[in-house]
Design a protein around this motif. Structure first.
Motif, PDB file in Angstrom:
ATOM      1  N   VAL A 112      -4.663   2.959  -6.033  1.00 11.32           N
ATOM      2  CA  VAL A 112      -4.795   2.367  -4.838  1.00 11.32           C
ATOM      3  C   VAL A 112      -3.795   1.172  -4.949  1.00 11.32           C
ATOM      4  N   CYS A 113      -2.751   0.833  -4.081  1.00 11.13           N
ATOM      5  CA  CYS A 113      -2.044  -0.450  -4.079  1.00 11.13           C
ATOM      6  C   CYS A 113      -1.748  -0.784  -2.678  1.00 11.13           C
ATOM      7  N   SER A 114      -1.182  -1.913  -2.400  1.00  5.14           N
ATOM      8  CA  SER A 114      -0.202  -2.392  -1.297  1.00  5.14           C
ATOM      9  C   SER A 114       0.807  -1.574  -0.968  1.00  5.14           C
ATOM     10  N   PRO A 115       1.036  -0.772   0.334  1.00  5.82           N
ATOM     11  CA  PRO A 115       2.417  -0.280   0.352  1.00  5.82           C
ATOM     12  C   PRO A 115       3.410  -1.069   0.972  1.00  5.82           C
ATOM     13  N   LEU A 116       3.317  -2.317   0.962  1.00  4.77           N
ATOM     14  CA  LEU A 116       4.237  -3.188   1.538  1.00  4.77           C
ATOM     15  C   LEU A 116       5.064  -4.083   0.425  1.00  4.77           C
ATOM     16  N   ILE A 117       4.530  -3.765  -0.934  1.00  2.00           N
ATOM     17  CA  ILE A 117       5.482  -4.408  -1.849  1.00  2.00           C
ATOM     18  C   ILE A 117       6.044  -3.620  -2.597  1.00  2.00           C
ATOM     19  N   GLU A 118       7.380  -3.662  -2.595  1.00  3.80           N
ATOM     20  CA  GLU A 118       8.147  -2.645  -3.028  1.00  3.80           C
ATOM     21  C   GLU A 118       8.309  -2.251  -4.809  1.00  3.80           C
ATOM     22  N   GLU A 119       7.986  -3.609  -5.671  1.00  2.00           N
ATOM     23  CA  GLU A 119       7.908  -3.505  -7.025  1.00  2.00           C
ATOM     24  C   GLU A 119       6.566  -2.705  -7.246  1.00  2.00           C
ATOM     25  N   THR A 120       5.578  -3.254  -6.401  1.00  2.00           N
ATOM     26  CA  THR A 120       4.208  -2.622  -6.657  1.00  2.00           C
ATOM     27  C   THR A 120       4.303  -1.028  -6.617  1.00  2.00           C
ATOM     28  N   VAL A 121       5.002  -0.613  -5.478  1.00  2.00           N
ATOM     29  CA  VAL A 121       4.806   1.011  -5.060  1.00  2.00           C
ATOM     30  C   VAL A 121       5.805   1.650  -6.209  1.00  2.00           C
ATOM     31  N   ARG A 152     -10.605  -3.417   5.297  1.00  2.00           N
ATOM     32  CA  ARG A 152     -11.041  -4.772   5.858  1.00  2.00           C
ATOM     33  C   ARG A 152     -10.421  -6.159   5.203  1.00  2.00           C
ATOM     34  N   ASN A 153     -10.412  -6.172   3.943  1.00  2.00           N
ATOM     35  CA  ASN A 153     -10.148  -7.367   3.291  1.00  2.00           C
ATOM     36  C   ASN A 153      -8.763  -7.544   2.973  1.00  2.00           C
ATOM     37  N   ILE A 154      -7.844  -6.351   2.862  1.00  2.00           N
ATOM     38  CA  ILE A 154      -6.601  -6.309   2.317  1.00  2.00           C
ATOM     39  C   ILE A 154      -5.741  -5.775   3.517  1.00  2.00           C
ATOM     40  N   GLY A 155      -6.288  -4.931   4.252  1.00  2.00           N
ATOM     41  CA  GLY A 155      -4.914  -4.429   5.270  1.00  2.00           C
ATOM     42  C   GLY A 155      -4.630  -2.776   4.756  1.00  2.00           C
ATOM     43  N   PRO A 156      -3.502  -2.470   5.146  1.00  2.00           N
ATOM     44  CA  PRO A 156      -3.152  -0.872   4.710  1.00  2.00           C
ATOM     45  C   PRO A 156      -3.090  -0.761   3.224  1.00  2.00           C
ATOM     46  N   LEU A 157      -3.436   0.284   2.485  1.00  2.00           N
ATOM     47  CA  LEU A 157      -3.529   0.685   1.189  1.00  2.00           C
ATOM     48  C   LEU A 157      -3.132   1.928   1.179  1.00  2.00           C
ATOM     49  N   ILE A 158      -2.180   2.195   0.045  1.00  2.00           N
ATOM     50  CA  ILE A 158      -1.654   3.488  -0.512  1.00  2.00           C
ATOM     51  C   ILE A 158      -3.079   4.154  -1.237  1.00  2.00           C
ATOM     52  N   MET A 159      -3.384   5.150  -0.947  1.00  2.00           N
ATOM     53  CA  MET A 159      -4.826   5.914  -1.326  1.00  2.00           C
ATOM     54  C   MET A 159      -4.132   7.227  -1.958  1.00  2.00           C
ATOM     55  N   THR A 160      -3.415   7.446  -3.099  1.00  2.00           N
ATOM     56  CA  THR A 160      -2.902   8.797  -3.356  1.00  2.00           C
ATOM     57  C   THR A 160      -4.085   8.946  -4.452  1.00  2.00           C
ATOM     58  N   SER A 161      -3.862  10.168  -4.606  1.00  2.00           N
ATOM     59  CA  SER A 161      -4.701  11.134  -5.756  1.00  2.00           C
ATOM     60  C   SER A 161      -4.519  10.605  -7.151  1.00  2.00           C
ATOM     61  N   ALA A 162      -5.535  10.255  -7.751  1.00  2.00           N
ATOM     62  CA  ALA A 162      -5.204   9.719  -9.181  1.00  2.00           C
ATOM     63  C   ALA A 162      -5.083  10.903 -10.197  1.00  2.00           C
ATOM     64  N   ASN A 163      -3.934  11.637 -10.263  1.00  2.00           N
ATOM     65  CA  ASN A 163      -3.404  12.447 -11.001  1.00  2.00           C
ATOM     66  C   ASN A 163      -1.870  12.100 -11.816  1.00  2.00           C
ATOM     67  N   LEU A 164      -1.800  12.737 -12.860  1.00  2.00           N
ATOM     68  CA  LEU A 164      -0.665  12.413 -13.654  1.00  2.00           C
ATOM     69  C   LEU A 164       0.257  13.538 -13.388  1.00  2.00           C
ATOM     70  N   SER A 165       1.480  13.202 -12.916  1.00  2.00           N
ATOM     71  CA  SER A 165       2.678  14.587 -12.510  1.00  2.00           C
ATOM     72  C   SER A 165       1.909  15.310 -11.681  1.00  2.00           C
ATOM     73  N   ASP A 166       1.676  16.724 -12.178  1.00  2.00           N
ATOM     74  CA  ASP A 166       1.259  17.763 -11.319  1.00  2.00           C
ATOM     75  C   ASP A 166      -0.262  18.342 -11.694  1.00  2.00           C
ATOM     76  N   LYS A 167      -0.903  17.560 -12.489  1.00  2.00           N
ATOM     77  CA  LYS A 167      -2.260  17.595 -13.043  1.00  2.00           C
ATOM     78  C   LYS A 167      -3.357  17.510 -11.998  1.00  2.00           C
ATOM     79  N   PRO A 168      -4.466  17.975 -12.260  1.00  2.00           N
ATOM     80  CA  PRO A 168      -5.556  17.966 -11.192  1.00  2.00           C
ATOM     81  C   PRO A 168      -6.061  16.404 -10.986  1.00  2.00           C
ATOM     82  N   ILE A 169      -6.750  16.256  -9.832  1.00  2.00           N
ATOM     83  CA  ILE A 169      -7.130  14.769  -9.571  1.00  2.00           C
ATOM     84  C   ILE A 169      -8.253  14.531 -10.430  1.00  2.00           C
ATOM     85  N   ILE A 170      -8.283  13.363 -11.057  1.00  2.00           N
ATOM     86  CA  ILE A 170      -9.384  12.884 -12.305  1.00  2.00           C
ATOM     87  C   ILE A 170     -10.456  12.713 -11.458  1.00  2.00           C
TER      88      ILE A 170
END
Length: 765
Positions: free
Chosen positions: A226-235, A316-334
């Protein structure tokens, strides 16, 4: 005596999506309303009710039960019989028992509006509780260990109810009467981060995310990064954490209003976003954008709404958030806490978790609206394991239990019993060993949960598919199914079409019955059989399946076949030309998916797919932009000819036109013209088949029909010519539908075999 004053007793068996949705408490309250005495209990996946009262009261009770005015459950059918039973003095919810009936297990449900209201009320004892739930909401499939759905059979058994929760759980007028996920701030689970709990943990998480950090956050079916979708360096850091992934990221928004700041949302898309499944919905983006690294220049944003209380608190506290599966490369979601807590990366700034165990990992579902209707592109959380109802045949076939292995890409298997086909959650690519192991263990898990012991397996014709090898290892009879036949059969299964139908199956690759690679097919399908009526002309392709991401090389192969060698601008041309002429590492393909890739490269839109389907997606983007700007499509036309009764579609005129005009005509006009040209040839071939065979029904299947521009154009053209047209909606048009199609073919083969014929004669052992 007045018949209405006669006390009757009925045994009522209710089948449907009635587990985990507060159905027994609802039955209890209806029984009280109509002065019914008797019992209600779970039997495996069904509910049995003994109802004893005056006949008019029983009839009113049944009417309310079937009408489902609150839309809180789904009834497939009800069996009712008169019985003689001792007099009852009250109505009780009694202990569950097991049975061999088909179990319909509820998918995971989003937090309901009533719980949200309580969560926002400062005077409520569950104020800002990140795990608030009731009989109508909360995790289901991901926490069930076995049926029936009782607290002791879920991972909630790890949390002892406090006195107040226990009182709510046992009081019949409570919203949480028999709510198996009941919890509160006193009895847990708790949000945890470092050495902090609940509000302090969430507050720390909010501060990290606001400052541009990346967190792993535990969800219902696994962890998200999870992170902000608005900050280039973060993404960009998130992409490094995930392993150089190039796909656009899905973004979670607090509400529809927030989504509309960044995306165009129709009424149908709003309904889909707010549906109980809460899928990721692909929406056209507005000019107001996020960080470039979030969407990677795509035309779509994968938007979705929070479905857990914790997600509501974060957005509610932050606004839009990237919510992407926590997996590395093509491995299953953790899903395991110990794995994520021990993940060492300079890009991960913390873990927000809890100690409610995730019994099975389930990724987020993905959908879009096409033809004003919702279409699934990835069938997982919120939909799985709700069944797709299929034919049962006659009494001789009611004992048939099936495992269909599906495909290797976008892998999902299907289990069938007594008219219910349960398509599993999405797994990914079985070429990745850890994904294959997850697939195998999930087959054991789900077949045990559903009490299904398959006596028949179906799998893809491809000799090297991992899914096919696994099906053959089970020691039961196996039927091999051609890939594109399964695509069309999945549409037939959805709409209960026995055929004959004209099946248009367009995708990237599929092993053909002639040993070549198919993918641009027109099939005549009826029950369990098919014949090939037309296909895209074969093109020699260098490298086969393994080089499908190299669109420039794919374009070279098409242009060489078309005699357009002077149009090729590639330093590798001598090597590619020599390999094709000498048949070195080449395959013949009729793939429409590869043609889309080639055109994307020819028009200098995208030369390499960094993720599956990128080149075709970028080609569609140019077509969409042309439509928005009201740019007319350049006319491009396929040729076709009949060869031994089969139509061969020739792409050479299309390629020649695109090469001639690519430096002088708007790229969007050419991209849109190509889409319309493909739609035109589909119409022409379908009309040719109708004239020859008098078939008026068309089924569209395969991953190419994820393309909205193409699909809606094809639907329009075919309907204008009075064809009846069907396309996958309940399962994806991509390879996520293959297992359902295989199941349907297995059923039809079994139903149509003669009584004197051994079923084994239909099998490949």
């Amino acid at each position: 005596m007045d018949k209405k004053q006669v006390v009757i007793t009925k045994r009522i068996k209710v089948f449907g999506m009635i587990q985990g949705v507060g159905f027994r408490p609802l039955v209890f309250r209806l029984a009280e309303k109509y002065k019914i005495h008797g019992t209600v209990k779970n039997i495996g996946g069904i509910v049995e009710i003994i109802a004893q009262a005056f006949e008019e009261h029983v009839n009113s009770f049944l009417y309310d039960l079937e009408s489902n005015s609150g839309n809180e459950y789904e009834i497939d059918h009800i069996q009712i019989e008169d019985i003689k039973e001792k007099p009852y003095t009250e109505f009780k919810i009694i202990k569950s028992s097991s049975d061999q009936e088909v179990s319909i297990i509820p998918p995971d449900l989003p937090v309901c509006k009533k719980c949200q209201k309580e969560m926002d009320a400062i005077e409520n004892r569950r104020y800002q509780n990140p795990f608030i739930s009731c009989t109508a909401c909360g995790p289901r499939y991901t926490i069930i260990e076995k049926l029936p759905y009782d607290r002791g059979h879920t991972s909630m058994e790890d949390f002892v109810m406090c006195q107040t929760c226990n009182k709510e759980y046992t009081e019949t007028d409570s919203r949480r009467f028999h709510a198996q996920t009941i919890s509160c701030n006193d009895c847990g689970p708790y949000a945890i981060m470092n050495d902090r709990k609940d509000k302090e943990a969430i507050s720390e998480a909010v501060n990290i995310l606001k400052s541009g950090g990346i967190l792993a956050v535990k969800g219902i079916g696994g962890y998200h990064f999870v992170c902000s979708p608005l900050i280039e360096e973060t993404v960009l850091n998130l992409r490094k954490l995930k392993g150089r992934e190039e796909k656009p990221f899905a973004v979670m928004f607090e509400n529809i209003k927030s989504i509309e700041e960044y995306c165009i949302v129709s009424k149908e898309e709003r309904d889909l976003l707010e549906s109980k499944a809460r899928p990721i919905v692909l929406l056209y983006t507005r000019e107001k954008g996020m960080a470039e690294a979030t969407g990677k220049g795509g035309i779509y944003c994968g938007a979705f709404l929070p479905y857990t209380p914790l997600q509501i608190l974060l957005t509610r506290n932050i606004g839009p958030l990237i919510m992407t599966s926590a997996n590395l490369s093509d491995k299953p979601i953790i899903k395991e806490d110990n794995i994520i807590l021990n993940l060492k990366s300079p890009y991960l700034n913390g873990v927000l978790y809890h100690k409610r165990r995730i019994v099975r990992s389930v990724d987020d579902s993905v959908a879009k609206v096409i033809d004003h209707k919702p279409q699934l592109l990835r069938r997982s959380r919120g939909y799985v394991p709700y069944p797709i109802f299929l034919p049962q045949g006659d009494k001789e076939n009611t004992d048939l239990e099936i495992f269909a292995a599906g495909s290797d890409l976008k892998a999902a298997f299907c289990l069938y019993k007594k008219g219910s086909g349960v398509v599993s959650q999405y797994f990914g690519d079985l070429e990745e060993r850890s994904v294959l192991e997850e697939y195998k263990s999930s087959f054991v898990d789900l077949s045990t949960l559903l009490q299904i012991t398959p006596g028949l397996a179906l799998c893809d014709l491809h000799p090297n598919y991992h899914s096919s090898r696994y099906a053959k290892s089970l020691g039961i009879p196996v039927i091999l199914v051609q890939h594109h036949h399964a695509h069309i059969a999945s549409v037939m299964a959805e709409y209960d079409l026995e055929g004959p139908v004209i099946g248009v199956a367009f995708d990237g690759t599929g092993y053909g019955s002639d040993g070549n690679i198919w993918g641009g097919e027109f099939l005549i399908c009826e029950k369990s059989e098919f014949s090939r009526a037309a296909h895209l002309q074969y093109t020699p392709m260098l490298g086969g399946d393994t080089s499908m991401s190299d669109a420039k090389k794919t374009a070279d192969c098409f242009l060489l076949k078309a005699g357009l060698i002077t149009e090729i601008q590639d330093d590798r041309l001598p090597v590619i030309k020599g390999a094709i002429e000498n048949h070195i590492n080449t395959v013949l393909t009729s793939s429409m998916g590869r043609l889309f890739d080639a055109v994307s490269s020819i028009l200098s839109i995208c030369h390499k797919s960094r993720y599956e389907g990128e080149c075709a997606a970028m080609l569609e983007k140019e077509a969409v932009l042309a439509l928005r700007k009201e740019i007319s499509p350049e006319k491009v036309t396929f040729a076709f000819n009949e060869n031994n009764g089969i139509i061969e579609i020739d792409p050479n005129p299309v390629l020649k036109t695109l090469c001639q005009l690519r430096n002088s005509v708007d790229r969007g006009s050419l991209a849109l013209g190509f889409h319309y040209g493909v739609a035109d040839i589909i119409l022409k071939v379908c009309e040719w088949i109708r004239n020859k065979q008098n078939i008026n029904t068309v089924a569209l299947g395969g991953g190419v029909f994820q393309n909205t521009v193409l699909s809606e154009r094809v639907l329009k053209l075919l309907r204008e010519k009075n064809f009846s047209v069907y396309v996958n909606m309940a399962v994806p048009p991509n390879d996520g539908s293959i297992s359902l199609g295989q199941t349907y073919i297995g059923l039809m083969k079994s139903f149509n075999s003669k009584n004197s014929e051994s079923r084994d004669n239909l099998m490949v052992k």
